[in-house]
Write a protein that holds these residues in place. Structure first.
Motif, mmCIF file in Angstrom:
data_model
loop_
_atom_site.group_PDB
_atom_site.id
_atom_site.type_symbol
_atom_site.label_atom_id
_atom_site.label_comp_id
_atom_site.label_asym_id
_atom_site.label_seq_id
_atom_site.Cartn_x
_atom_site.Cartn_y
_atom_site.Cartn_z
ATOM 1 N N GLY A 63 16.976 -10.106 5.129
ATOM 2 C CA GLY A 63 17.678 -9.973 4.058
ATOM 3 C C GLY A 63 17.359 -9.219 2.876
ATOM 4 O O GLY A 63 17.911 -9.409 1.916
ATOM 5 N N THR A 64 16.802 -8.083 3.518
ATOM 6 C CA THR A 64 16.302 -7.276 2.174
ATOM 7 C C THR A 64 17.413 -5.952 2.519
ATOM 8 O O THR A 64 18.235 -5.863 3.444
ATOM 9 C CB THR A 64 14.874 -6.491 2.334
ATOM 10 N N ILE A 65 17.283 -4.961 1.736
ATOM 11 C CA ILE A 65 18.546 -4.002 1.534
ATOM 12 C C ILE A 65 17.826 -2.641 1.984
ATOM 13 O O ILE A 65 16.678 -2.112 1.675
ATOM 14 C CB ILE A 65 18.804 -4.010 0.089
ATOM 15 N N VAL A 66 18.647 -2.003 2.934
ATOM 16 C CA VAL A 66 18.333 -0.767 3.421
ATOM 17 C C VAL A 66 18.332 0.438 2.481
ATOM 18 O O VAL A 66 19.185 0.344 1.730
ATOM 19 C CB VAL A 66 19.497 -0.439 4.556
ATOM 20 N N PRO A 67 17.278 1.099 2.608
ATOM 21 C CA PRO A 67 17.507 2.622 1.513
ATOM 22 C C PRO A 67 18.936 3.059 1.326
ATOM 23 O O PRO A 67 19.770 3.345 2.420
ATOM 24 C CB PRO A 67 16.535 3.290 2.204
ATOM 25 N N VAL A 68 19.218 3.431 0.458
ATOM 26 C CA VAL A 68 20.498 3.874 0.075
ATOM 27 C C VAL A 68 20.936 5.092 0.786
ATOM 28 O O VAL A 68 22.217 5.165 1.224
ATOM 29 C CB VAL A 68 20.826 4.053 -1.326
ATOM 30 N N GLU A 69 20.104 6.089 1.048
ATOM 31 C CA GLU A 69 20.609 7.287 1.641
ATOM 32 C C GLU A 69 21.230 6.920 2.929
ATOM 33 O O GLU A 69 22.033 7.706 3.406
ATOM 34 C CB GLU A 69 19.503 8.104 1.876
ATOM 35 N N ILE A 70 20.557 5.951 3.720
ATOM 36 C CA ILE A 70 21.266 5.538 5.026
ATOM 37 C C ILE A 70 22.516 5.080 4.655
ATOM 38 O O ILE A 70 23.474 5.551 5.374
ATOM 39 C CB ILE A 70 20.440 4.637 5.754
ATOM 40 N N THR A 71 22.603 3.965 3.982
ATOM 41 C CA THR A 71 23.777 3.321 3.905
ATOM 42 C C THR A 71 24.993 4.328 3.326
ATOM 43 O O THR A 71 26.137 4.379 3.914
ATOM 44 C CB THR A 71 23.745 2.264 2.790
ATOM 45 N N CYS A 72 24.746 4.948 2.181
ATOM 46 C CA CYS A 72 25.637 5.903 1.753
ATOM 47 C C CYS A 72 26.117 7.029 2.686
ATOM 48 O O CYS A 72 27.374 7.185 2.540
ATOM 49 C CB CYS A 72 24.982 6.318 0.380
ATOM 50 N N SER A 73 25.217 7.497 3.278
ATOM 51 C CA SER A 73 25.841 8.586 4.323
ATOM 52 C C SER A 73 26.671 7.935 5.448
ATOM 53 O O SER A 73 27.621 8.524 5.688
ATOM 54 C CB SER A 73 24.535 9.212 4.992
ATOM 55 N N LEU A 74 26.461 6.610 5.852
ATOM 56 C CA LEU A 74 27.384 6.041 6.768
ATOM 57 C C LEU A 74 28.676 5.640 5.949
ATOM 58 O O LEU A 74 29.662 5.934 6.787
ATOM 59 C CB LEU A 74 26.692 4.732 7.397
ATOM 60 N N ILE A 75 28.849 5.368 4.824
ATOM 61 C CA ILE A 75 30.115 5.169 4.195
ATOM 62 C C ILE A 75 30.744 6.492 3.944
ATOM 63 O O ILE A 75 31.860 6.502 4.236
ATOM 64 C CB ILE A 75 29.715 4.533 2.703
ATOM 65 N N GLN A 98 19.982 -2.077 -7.488
ATOM 66 C CA GLN A 98 19.968 -0.617 -8.213
ATOM 67 C C GLN A 98 19.854 0.372 -7.427
ATOM 68 O O GLN A 98 20.526 1.646 -7.854
ATOM 69 C CB GLN A 98 18.868 -0.929 -9.348
ATOM 70 N N ASP A 99 19.048 0.620 -6.278
ATOM 71 C CA ASP A 99 18.949 1.741 -5.375
ATOM 72 C C ASP A 99 20.241 2.119 -4.817
ATOM 73 O O ASP A 99 20.542 3.186 -4.742
ATOM 74 C CB ASP A 99 17.872 1.281 -4.507
ATOM 75 N N ASN A 100 21.025 0.948 -4.464
ATOM 76 C CA ASN A 100 22.318 1.515 -3.871
ATOM 77 C C ASN A 100 23.155 2.077 -4.964
ATOM 78 O O ASN A 100 23.841 3.017 -4.649
ATOM 79 C CB ASN A 100 22.975 0.086 -3.538
ATOM 80 N N LEU A 101 23.212 1.318 -6.229
ATOM 81 C CA LEU A 101 23.790 1.886 -7.194
ATOM 82 C C LEU A 101 23.447 3.478 -7.496
ATOM 83 O O LEU A 101 24.333 4.281 -7.772
ATOM 84 C CB LEU A 101 23.834 1.045 -8.637
ATOM 85 N N ASP A 102 22.291 3.418 -7.965
ATOM 86 C CA ASP A 102 21.628 4.981 -8.171
ATOM 87 C C ASP A 102 22.277 6.087 -6.919
ATOM 88 O O ASP A 102 22.617 6.978 -7.501
ATOM 89 C CB ASP A 102 20.282 5.081 -8.228
ATOM 90 N N GLY A 103 22.012 5.594 -5.723
ATOM 91 C CA GLY A 103 22.315 6.344 -4.711
ATOM 92 C C GLY A 103 23.833 6.798 -4.751
ATOM 93 O O GLY A 103 24.273 8.115 -4.396
ATOM 94 N N TRP A 104 24.527 5.720 -4.952
ATOM 95 C CA TRP A 104 26.178 6.015 -4.977
ATOM 96 C C TRP A 104 26.640 6.923 -6.137
ATOM 97 O O TRP A 104 27.074 7.544 -5.924
ATOM 98 C CB TRP A 104 26.905 4.491 -5.154
ATOM 99 N N LYS A 106 24.945 9.044 -7.770
ATOM 100 C CA LYS A 106 24.251 10.643 -7.318
ATOM 101 C C LYS A 106 25.190 11.037 -6.408
ATOM 102 O O LYS A 106 25.592 12.459 -6.646
ATOM 103 C CB LYS A 106 23.098 10.411 -6.789
ATOM 104 N N VAL A 107 25.487 10.509 -5.388
ATOM 105 C CA VAL A 107 26.397 11.398 -4.357
ATOM 106 C C VAL A 107 27.716 11.065 -3.992
ATOM 107 O O VAL A 107 28.652 11.781 -3.841
ATOM 108 C CB VAL A 107 25.948 11.364 -2.861
ATOM 109 N N MET A 108 28.222 9.916 -4.656
ATOM 110 C CA MET A 108 29.825 9.688 -4.221
ATOM 111 C C MET A 108 30.567 9.252 -5.553
ATOM 112 O O MET A 108 31.757 9.555 -5.510
ATOM 113 C CB MET A 108 29.690 8.262 -3.306
#
Ligand code: UP5
Ligand code: MG
Length: 198
Positions: A63-75, A98-104, A106-108
């Motif tokens: 139930g932990t959260i995958v690093p945003v680089e992976i998720t964001c590039s899939l999206i 917060q990691d998801n938000l920062d990654g988003w 930054k790139v999206m």
């Protein structure tokens, strides 16, 4: 030629709150494409050639959260390969921390227009019962068990709720009580769309 930026609506809420179900209703009625971050991660995990399969599975089970680089590039890739790349997307189950938000951001964030965040409010009890029932009827999801559900809910409270609160302060959140029937939840959400856009 200037292309209009795609419009994005985030769908957030606890594990089993009914995000995916609501998205299917919205897609039926409005011109949105549904992208579930969890589904994208499960698809990636299932690829024999994926270098992230094991990492994704560990996070999902715990139930932990995958690093945003992976998720964001899939999206990003799913948006670009969509038949409707310039149109409207429901992004379900992201950003969760917060990691998801920062990654988003930054790139999206600059590539899209964020129209709003639909927040499915549901008690832990109801969320958990729904997922356990789904697990018992053969969902095959490795996180539809009591142990994972406790962890999923902890992560939701600790990491995801603060993200929702931040969007709420920006006036972007549309809250729905998702403890009603799926039809009722959709009817309530339909009232938001004149403001969100369709
Ligand atoms: N159901 C739905 N609505 C109902 C209603 N109104 N009344 C009665 N029953 C209802 O619904 C869950 C179950 O409840 C179904 O059986 C449904 O029929 C029934 P669903 O619509 O699937 O709810 P949803 O909120 O989508 O539940 P889900 O289990 O998908 O939520 P999670 O947020 O836990 O799962 P997700 O797939 O998004 O993420 C799984 C894991 O992937 C995360 O824990 C995390 O480890 C990882 N992840 C990331 O790391 N990063 C991400 O960005 C996304 C995921
Ligand atoms: Mg889901």
């Amino acid at each position: 030629v200037t292309m209009q930026k795609p419009e994005v609506v985030f769908i957030l809420g606890g594990p089993g709150a009914g995000k995916g179900t609501l998205c299917r209703y919205i897609v039926e009625h409005y011109g949105y494409v549904h992208l579930s971050a969890g589904d994208l991660l499960r698809e990636e995990r299932a690829k024999p050639c994926s270098e992230y399969g094991e990492l994704i599975e560990t996070h999902i089970k715990n139930g932990t959260i995958v690093p945003v680089e992976i998720t964001c590039s899939l999206i990003d890739r799913a948006m670009q390969t969509s038949e409707n790349p310039h149109h409207r997307f429901l992004i379900d189950g992201f950003p969760r921390n917060q990691d998801n938000l920062d990654g988003w951001n930054k790139v999206m964030a600059d590539k899209v227009i964020l129209k709003g965040v639909i927040f499915c409010e549901c008690s832990e009890e109801v969320c958990t019962q729904r997922c356990l029932k789904r697990g018992a009827s053969g969902s095959g999801r490795s996180d539809d068990n009591e142990q994972s559900l406790v962890l999923r809910h902890q992560t939701y409270l600790k990491n995801t709720l603060p993200i929702i609160e931040m969007y709420e302060q920006q006036g972007l959140v549309y809250k729905v009580n998702s403890m009603k029937t799926p039809e009722e939840v959709f009817q309530d959400v339909a009232e938001f769309f004149p403001k969100i856009g369709w």
